[in-house]
Motif scaffolding. Sequence first.
Motif, PDB file in Angstrom:
ATOM      1  N   GLY A 150      39.547  -9.534 119.518  1.00 43.93           N
ATOM      2  CA  GLY A 150      39.778  -9.085 118.152  1.00 43.93           C
ATOM      3  C   GLY A 150      38.848  -9.742 117.163  1.00 43.93           C
ATOM      4  O   GLY A 150      38.217  -9.075 116.335  1.00 43.93           O
ATOM      5  N   TRP A 151      38.741 -11.070 117.235  1.00 40.86           N
ATOM      6  CA  TRP A 151      37.887 -11.799 116.294  1.00 40.86           C
ATOM      7  C   TRP A 151      36.415 -11.474 116.518  1.00 40.86           C
ATOM      8  O   TRP A 151      35.664 -11.249 115.549  1.00 40.86           O
ATOM      9  CB  TRP A 151      38.127 -13.303 116.431  1.00 40.86           C
ATOM     10  CG  TRP A 151      37.345 -14.118 115.449  1.00 40.86           C
ATOM     11  CD1 TRP A 151      37.663 -14.393 114.153  1.00 40.86           C
ATOM     12  CD2 TRP A 151      36.070 -14.757 115.681  1.00 40.86           C
ATOM     13  NE1 TRP A 151      36.686 -15.163 113.575  1.00 40.86           N
ATOM     14  CE2 TRP A 151      35.694 -15.403 114.477  1.00 40.86           C
ATOM     15  CE3 TRP A 151      35.225 -14.849 116.793  1.00 40.86           C
ATOM     16  CZ2 TRP A 151      34.515 -16.129 114.365  1.00 40.86           C
ATOM     17  CZ3 TRP A 151      34.037 -15.568 116.675  1.00 40.86           C
ATOM     18  CH2 TRP A 151      33.698 -16.199 115.467  1.00 40.86           C
ATOM     19  N   LEU A 152      35.982 -11.439 117.771  1.00 39.79           N
ATOM     20  CA  LEU A 152      34.583 -11.144 118.069  1.00 39.79           C
ATOM     21  C   LEU A 152      34.206  -9.740 117.596  1.00 39.79           C
ATOM     22  O   LEU A 152      33.131  -9.535 117.028  1.00 39.79           O
ATOM     23  CB  LEU A 152      34.319 -11.270 119.571  1.00 39.79           C
ATOM     24  CG  LEU A 152      34.331 -12.690 120.146  1.00 39.79           C
ATOM     25  CD1 LEU A 152      34.306 -12.649 121.670  1.00 39.79           C
ATOM     26  CD2 LEU A 152      33.155 -13.511 119.618  1.00 39.79           C
ATOM     27  N   THR A 153      35.105  -8.788 117.815  1.00 39.22           N
ATOM     28  CA  THR A 153      34.845  -7.417 117.366  1.00 39.22           C
ATOM     29  C   THR A 153      34.691  -7.359 115.854  1.00 39.22           C
ATOM     30  O   THR A 153      33.784  -6.706 115.329  1.00 39.22           O
ATOM     31  CB  THR A 153      35.995  -6.485 117.797  1.00 39.22           C
ATOM     32  OG1 THR A 153      36.063  -6.459 119.227  1.00 39.22           O
ATOM     33  CG2 THR A 153      35.777  -5.069 117.286  1.00 39.22           C
ATOM     34  N   ALA A 154      35.566  -8.065 115.155  1.00 46.40           N
ATOM     35  CA  ALA A 154      35.501  -8.062 113.690  1.00 46.40           C
ATOM     36  C   ALA A 154      34.191  -8.646 113.197  1.00 46.40           C
ATOM     37  O   ALA A 154      33.538  -8.082 112.296  1.00 46.40           O
ATOM     38  CB  ALA A 154      36.680  -8.846 113.114  1.00 46.40           C
ATOM     39  N   VAL A 155      33.775  -9.768 113.753  1.00 42.26           N
ATOM     40  CA  VAL A 155      32.552 -10.422 113.287  1.00 42.26           C
ATOM     41  C   VAL A 155      31.322  -9.594 113.642  1.00 42.26           C
ATOM     42  O   VAL A 155      30.399  -9.435 112.831  1.00 42.26           O
ATOM     43  CB  VAL A 155      32.455 -11.845 113.879  1.00 42.26           C
ATOM     44  CG1 VAL A 155      31.120 -12.488 113.507  1.00 42.26           C
ATOM     45  CG2 VAL A 155      33.610 -12.703 113.375  1.00 42.26           C
ATOM     46  N   ARG A 156      31.285  -9.049 114.833  1.00 43.46           N
ATOM     47  CA  ARG A 156      30.120  -8.285 115.268  1.00 43.46           C
ATOM     48  C   ARG A 156      29.965  -6.968 114.517  1.00 43.46           C
ATOM     49  O   ARG A 156      28.855  -6.528 114.250  1.00 43.46           O
ATOM     50  CB  ARG A 156      30.209  -8.021 116.774  1.00 43.46           C
ATOM     51  CG  ARG A 156      29.986  -9.273 117.627  1.00 43.46           C
ATOM     52  CD  ARG A 156      30.384  -9.050 119.074  1.00 43.46           C
ATOM     53  NE  ARG A 156      30.124 -10.226 119.898  1.00 43.46           N
ATOM     54  CZ  ARG A 156      30.614 -10.426 121.109  1.00 43.46           C
ATOM     55  NH1 ARG A 156      31.405  -9.511 121.643  1.00 43.46           N
ATOM     56  NH2 ARG A 156      30.324 -11.528 121.786  1.00 43.46           N
ATOM     57  N   PRO A 160      37.386  -5.417 110.139  1.00 41.05           N
ATOM     58  CA  PRO A 160      38.485  -5.983 110.909  1.00 41.05           C
ATOM     59  C   PRO A 160      38.821  -5.198 112.174  1.00 41.05           C
ATOM     60  O   PRO A 160      38.523  -4.005 112.287  1.00 41.05           O
ATOM     61  CB  PRO A 160      39.678  -5.935 109.930  1.00 41.05           C
ATOM     62  CG  PRO A 160      39.063  -5.802 108.575  1.00 41.05           C
ATOM     63  CD  PRO A 160      37.793  -5.033 108.783  1.00 41.05           C
ATOM     64  N   TRP A 161      39.462  -5.890 113.102  1.00 37.64           N
ATOM     65  CA  TRP A 161      40.080  -5.255 114.260  1.00 37.64           C
ATOM     66  C   TRP A 161      41.264  -4.439 113.738  1.00 37.64           C
ATOM     67  O   TRP A 161      42.071  -4.936 112.971  1.00 37.64           O
ATOM     68  CB  TRP A 161      40.553  -6.318 115.233  1.00 37.64           C
ATOM     69  CG  TRP A 161      41.345  -5.833 116.424  1.00 37.64           C
ATOM     70  CD1 TRP A 161      42.693  -5.701 116.490  1.00 37.64           C
ATOM     71  CD2 TRP A 161      40.823  -5.456 117.704  1.00 37.64           C
ATOM     72  NE1 TRP A 161      43.061  -5.261 117.737  1.00 37.64           N
ATOM     73  CE2 TRP A 161      41.944  -5.098 118.505  1.00 37.64           C
ATOM     74  CE3 TRP A 161      39.552  -5.383 118.243  1.00 37.64           C
ATOM     75  CZ2 TRP A 161      41.797  -4.685 119.831  1.00 37.64           C
ATOM     76  CZ3 TRP A 161      39.406  -4.963 119.567  1.00 37.64           C
ATOM     77  CH2 TRP A 161      40.517  -4.621 120.334  1.00 37.64           C
ATOM     78  N   ILE A 274      39.561 -11.066 106.072  1.00 35.90           N
ATOM     79  CA  ILE A 274      40.589 -10.397 106.873  1.00 35.90           C
ATOM     80  C   ILE A 274      39.959  -9.891 108.163  1.00 35.90           C
ATOM     81  O   ILE A 274      38.988  -9.135 108.130  1.00 35.90           O
ATOM     82  CB  ILE A 274      41.228  -9.250 106.073  1.00 35.90           C
ATOM     83  CG1 ILE A 274      42.068  -9.833 104.924  1.00 35.90           C
ATOM     84  CG2 ILE A 274      42.061  -8.343 106.967  1.00 35.90           C
ATOM     85  CD1 ILE A 274      42.580  -8.804 103.953  1.00 35.90           C
ATOM     86  N   ARG A 275      40.523 -10.320 109.289  1.00 38.52           N
ATOM     87  CA  ARG A 275      39.954  -9.978 110.590  1.00 38.52           C
ATOM     88  C   ARG A 275      40.846  -9.065 111.433  1.00 38.52           C
ATOM     89  O   ARG A 275      40.393  -8.494 112.409  1.00 38.52           O
ATOM     90  CB  ARG A 275      39.662 -11.263 111.387  1.00 38.52           C
ATOM     91  CG  ARG A 275      38.658 -12.184 110.719  1.00 38.52           C
ATOM     92  CD  ARG A 275      37.270 -11.599 110.695  1.00 38.52           C
ATOM     93  NE  ARG A 275      36.304 -12.465 110.034  1.00 38.52           N
ATOM     94  CZ  ARG A 275      35.940 -12.362 108.778  1.00 38.52           C
ATOM     95  NH1 ARG A 275      36.477 -11.400 108.014  1.00 38.52           N
ATOM     96  NH2 ARG A 275      35.050 -13.176 108.251  1.00 38.52           N
TER      97      ARG A 275
END
Length: 350
Positions: A150-156, A160-161, A274-275
Amino acid sequence: MTETPAASDAATDAERAAMRHGLDLAARGPLTGGNPQVGCVLLDAGGRTVAEGWHRGAGTPHAEIDALAKLPRPSDARGLTAVVTLEPCNHTGRTGPCSEALLAAGISRVVYAVSDPGEVSRGGGERLREAGVEVVGGVLAEEAEQRLEGWLTAVRRGRPWVTVKWASSLDGRAAAADGTSRWITGAAARQRVHEQRAEHDAILVGTETALADDPSLTARGDAGELLAHQPVPVVLGERRIPADARLHAHPAGVIETGSRDLRAALEALHARGIRRVYVEGGPTVASAFLAAGLADELVVYLAPVLLGGGRLALGELGIPTISDALHLEVRAIEHLGEDLMLLARPRKKA
């Protein structure tokens, strides 16, 4: 992402075992707050654990600092190996860069699972290498990617996820013919929804839901008490909610997008830190996220009742023929009283 042969060969059995334990430590930290869940294990020359730590949320010490603080003396860190589930950060935010803290402590070797994708925070591994520290990346990378998805998807992706949730009858209806929908599912399923709300940074509905239902959108326990973490409510749409709407009394405040542009709204939420977003906005909003390809995960609550009629849980998705159907991968099924909860994700196209 899978572990590279080089990473597999370079890591010792003790380091791989420490990485698995580090992933379990990371899971003790919060899913919310914008920061990743990270665990760290410090090993001596014999591969024995001498200290461990994890990140407890934004503004608290990062996992590496938490582990270093548990050593009897700061000098005990010299010559140790730090096994970290995410590449040590290389920037100053609410706390200082972990790469510099590891250097100052005298850590001689760093093993990490996943590279930090953040534009500002990445680069800790290279900083450590330049300073003469032995660095090995990509160890148990696939396991870490799954834990941090979830976090990696949001940052990349810079947004947000997104978890899209709905509750329906077994024949896919969200309400009866007269519009009533309370309650399709039972108490156990409704409580599970509150727990899921608390696992997200924000909970999103459309203006139609906000105006028609005047919801509170809080995360509550069995006795109606507020849970420790409250997702900030987000109202998607151009219309403003009334000044006396219950959302204005929400403990986390309320965000009104002033627009129906999904991508712009998600990017703006990401910019706020917000992620993870939980979408509970009814058929129109749920369908919009699915049609736009912006749903990362689906949570569907099914009640063993039949309603018939036209009050479907989903509307138009822009799928003209069966060959274009959106295929899902069911990840989990839970029995909640008489109801079922399905956790599913859209299948990735080949």
